[in-house]
Design a protein around this motif. Structure first.
Motif, PDB file in Angstrom:
ATOM      1  N   SER A  72       0.824  -1.203   0.000  1.00  0.00           N
ATOM      2  CA  SER A  72       0.000   0.000   0.000  1.00  0.00           C
ATOM      3  C   SER A  72       0.861   1.258   0.000  1.00  0.00           C
ATOM      4  O   SER A  72       0.541   2.244  -0.666  1.00  0.00           O
ATOM      5  CB  SER A  72      -0.923  -0.007   1.219  1.00  0.00           C
ATOM      6  OG  SER A  72      -1.673   1.178   1.290  1.00  0.00           O
ATOM      7  N   ASP A 102       2.847   1.320  -3.740  1.00  0.00           N
ATOM      8  CA  ASP A 102       1.971   1.606  -4.882  1.00  0.00           C
ATOM      9  C   ASP A 102       0.641   0.882  -4.682  1.00  0.00           C
ATOM     10  O   ASP A 102       0.536  -0.301  -5.012  1.00  0.00           O
ATOM     11  CB  ASP A 102       2.629   1.148  -6.193  1.00  0.00           C
ATOM     12  CG  ASP A 102       1.710   1.323  -7.401  1.00  0.00           C
ATOM     13  OD1 ASP A 102       0.678   2.000  -7.281  1.00  0.00           O
ATOM     14  OD2 ASP A 102       2.027   0.760  -8.471  1.00  0.00           O
ATOM     15  N   PRO A 103      -0.357   1.554  -4.141  1.00  0.00           N
ATOM     16  CA  PRO A 103      -1.642   0.889  -3.860  1.00  0.00           C
ATOM     17  C   PRO A 103      -2.387   0.423  -5.103  1.00  0.00           C
ATOM     18  O   PRO A 103      -3.351  -0.335  -4.987  1.00  0.00           O
ATOM     19  CB  PRO A 103      -2.436   1.961  -3.109  1.00  0.00           C
ATOM     20  CG  PRO A 103      -1.834   3.262  -3.551  1.00  0.00           C
ATOM     21  CD  PRO A 103      -0.374   2.969  -3.734  1.00  0.00           C
ATOM     22  N   THR A 104      -1.923   0.824  -6.295  1.00  0.00           N
ATOM     23  CA  THR A 104      -2.560   0.333  -7.523  1.00  0.00           C
ATOM     24  C   THR A 104      -1.932  -0.982  -7.991  1.00  0.00           C
ATOM     25  O   THR A 104      -2.423  -1.596  -8.938  1.00  0.00           O
ATOM     26  CB  THR A 104      -2.443   1.351  -8.668  1.00  0.00           C
ATOM     27  OG1 THR A 104      -1.080   1.393  -9.139  1.00  0.00           O
ATOM     28  CG2 THR A 104      -2.866   2.735  -8.232  1.00  0.00           C
ATOM     29  N   SER A 134       0.888  -1.536  -9.644  1.00  0.00           N
ATOM     30  CA  SER A 134       1.270  -1.350 -11.055  1.00  0.00           C
ATOM     31  C   SER A 134       0.055  -1.264 -11.970  1.00  0.00           C
ATOM     32  O   SER A 134       0.072  -1.760 -13.095  1.00  0.00           O
ATOM     33  CB  SER A 134       2.202  -2.475 -11.516  1.00  0.00           C
ATOM     34  OG  SER A 134       3.390  -2.483 -10.756  1.00  0.00           O
ATOM     35  N   GLY A 135      -1.005  -0.646 -11.461  1.00  0.00           N
ATOM     36  CA  GLY A 135      -2.190  -0.449 -12.284  1.00  0.00           C
ATOM     37  C   GLY A 135      -3.121  -1.641 -12.349  1.00  0.00           C
ATOM     38  O   GLY A 135      -4.058  -1.647 -13.150  1.00  0.00           O
ATOM     39  N   THR A 136      -2.913  -2.653 -11.501  1.00  0.00           N
ATOM     40  CA  THR A 136      -3.741  -3.861 -11.553  1.00  0.00           C
ATOM     41  C   THR A 136      -4.862  -3.860 -10.521  1.00  0.00           C
ATOM     42  O   THR A 136      -5.689  -4.773 -10.512  1.00  0.00           O
ATOM     43  CB  THR A 136      -2.880  -5.116 -11.339  1.00  0.00           C
ATOM     44  OG1 THR A 136      -2.296  -5.071 -10.025  1.00  0.00           O
ATOM     45  CG2 THR A 136      -1.771  -5.200 -12.384  1.00  0.00           C
ATOM     46  N   MET A 137      -4.891  -2.863  -9.640  1.00  0.00           N
ATOM     47  CA  MET A 137      -5.903  -2.842  -8.579  1.00  0.00           C
ATOM     48  C   MET A 137      -6.347  -1.416  -8.268  1.00  0.00           C
ATOM     49  O   MET A 137      -5.550  -0.486  -8.355  1.00  0.00           O
ATOM     50  CB  MET A 137      -5.355  -3.516  -7.313  1.00  0.00           C
ATOM     51  CG  MET A 137      -6.312  -3.543  -6.134  1.00  0.00           C
ATOM     52  SD  MET A 137      -5.647  -4.378  -4.655  1.00  0.00           S
ATOM     53  CE  MET A 137      -5.904  -6.092  -5.099  1.00  0.00           C
ATOM     54  N   ASP A 138      -7.595  -1.296  -7.899  1.00  0.00           N
ATOM     55  CA  ASP A 138      -8.108  -0.020  -7.404  1.00  0.00           C
ATOM     56  C   ASP A 138      -7.404   0.261  -6.080  1.00  0.00           C
ATOM     57  O   ASP A 138      -7.442  -0.579  -5.163  1.00  0.00           O
ATOM     58  CB  ASP A 138      -9.618  -0.142  -7.185  1.00  0.00           C
ATOM     59  CG  ASP A 138     -10.260   1.149  -6.679  1.00  0.00           C
ATOM     60  OD1 ASP A 138      -9.539   1.986  -6.094  1.00  0.00           O
ATOM     61  OD2 ASP A 138     -11.478   1.302  -6.850  1.00  0.00           O
ATOM     62  N   PRO A 139      -6.758   1.410  -5.932  1.00  0.00           N
ATOM     63  CA  PRO A 139      -6.030   1.692  -4.687  1.00  0.00           C
ATOM     64  C   PRO A 139      -6.899   1.624  -3.439  1.00  0.00           C
ATOM     65  O   PRO A 139      -6.440   1.229  -2.371  1.00  0.00           O
ATOM     66  CB  PRO A 139      -5.474   3.106  -4.917  1.00  0.00           C
ATOM     67  CG  PRO A 139      -6.301   3.686  -6.019  1.00  0.00           C
ATOM     68  CD  PRO A 139      -6.652   2.528  -6.884  1.00  0.00           C
ATOM     69  N   LYS A 140      -8.175   1.988  -3.586  1.00  0.00           N
ATOM     70  CA  LYS A 140      -9.090   1.914  -2.446  1.00  0.00           C
ATOM     71  C   LYS A 140      -9.316   0.462  -2.041  1.00  0.00           C
ATOM     72  O   LYS A 140      -9.478   0.151  -0.856  1.00  0.00           O
ATOM     73  CB  LYS A 140     -10.423   2.574  -2.795  1.00  0.00           C
ATOM     74  CG  LYS A 140     -10.349   4.081  -2.974  1.00  0.00           C
ATOM     75  CD  LYS A 140     -11.726   4.667  -3.257  1.00  0.00           C
ATOM     76  CE  LYS A 140     -11.658   6.186  -3.441  1.00  0.00           C
ATOM     77  NZ  LYS A 140     -12.989   6.762  -3.748  1.00  0.00           N
TER      78      LYS A 140
END
Length: 225
Positions: free
Chosen positions: A184, A187-189, A191-197
């Motif tokens: 988290s 990079d909470p995303t 690498s762009g594979t997950m919603d940061p929330k």
């Protein structure tokens, strides 16, 4: 020419086969033309690196060939992308972008190879629910994270491999929570594979389930960061 043709015909195994034969002879000794040679070396390394990703059931030999090519590409990029090699028609921005793309391909390939044993083990766990599969997954992801310590995605996957062993003791859960917090923070995303929330919600839920409240979570996030 064969490598280019096999790539166009979607035959990744043949790309690696022919590429390995050329690499065994030393690419710089095979392609000696001062003008065309460097581009040919780059093409072979690049084609091998991208094609190993197209083999979901690659053999150990193919994985080794792909890794060797990716490392070779990583080493060759700084040598190739110089002002002297830049085509007259290419802008500085385009030349820089091309270098960045080649560096990304090399890194992505090496990361894929490093994490594949862990991913395969976790896929077996998902299919069988056999917790024993989480043990080799943990070992593989720990090894990969040593190679790519800045990767949030690997930290997250290591967290998953640890958490699925929670029945063996609280220590695994504690380690898993740390890795989720680390992911988290990095990079909470992922690498762009997950919603940061979604990642933070997952971390909050896992932490609350273990501790009974969110007390101390902010400190954990700060420490992980």
């Amino acid at each position: 020419y064969y490598i280019t043709a096999y790539n166009g015909a979607a035959q990744p195994a043949k790309v690696l086969e022919v590429g390995s034969q050329l690499m065994a002879r030393d690419l710089k000794k095979v392609f000696t033309d001062p003008k065309a040679g460097p581009q040919q070396v780059l093409t072979v390394l690049y084609m091998m690196a991208v094609n190993v990703l197209k083999l979901p059931n690659a053999t150990a030999e193919q994985m080794a060939a792909g890794e060797k090519a990716a490392r070779g590409l990583q080493e060759f990029v700084p040598t190739f992308f110089t002002a002297a090699n830049k085509p007259a028609a290419a802008s500085d921005a385009a030349w820089t972008e091309a270098r960045t793309q080649m560096e990304k391909v090399a890194k992505d390939t090496l990361m894929y190879i490093a994490t594949k044993p862990g991913a395969d083990a976790m896929n077996r766990y998902t299919a069988s629910k056999d917790v024993k599969e989480c043990v080799p997954a943990e070992a593989a992801y720990k090894k990969a994270l040593e190679q790519f310590p800045e990767s949030a995605l690997i930290a997250y996957q290591l967290g998953r491999a640890l958490r699925c062993q929670q029945a063996s003791g609280a220590e695994k859960v504690v380690q898993a929570l740390y890795e989720f917090a680390r992911a988290s923070a990095l990079d909470p995303t992922l690498s762009g594979t997950m919603d940061p929330k979604a990642l933070n919600t997952y971390l909050d839920s896992a932490y609350n389930t273990f501790h009974g409240s969110l007390d101390g979570l902010d400190q954990l996030k700060t420490m992980a960061k």
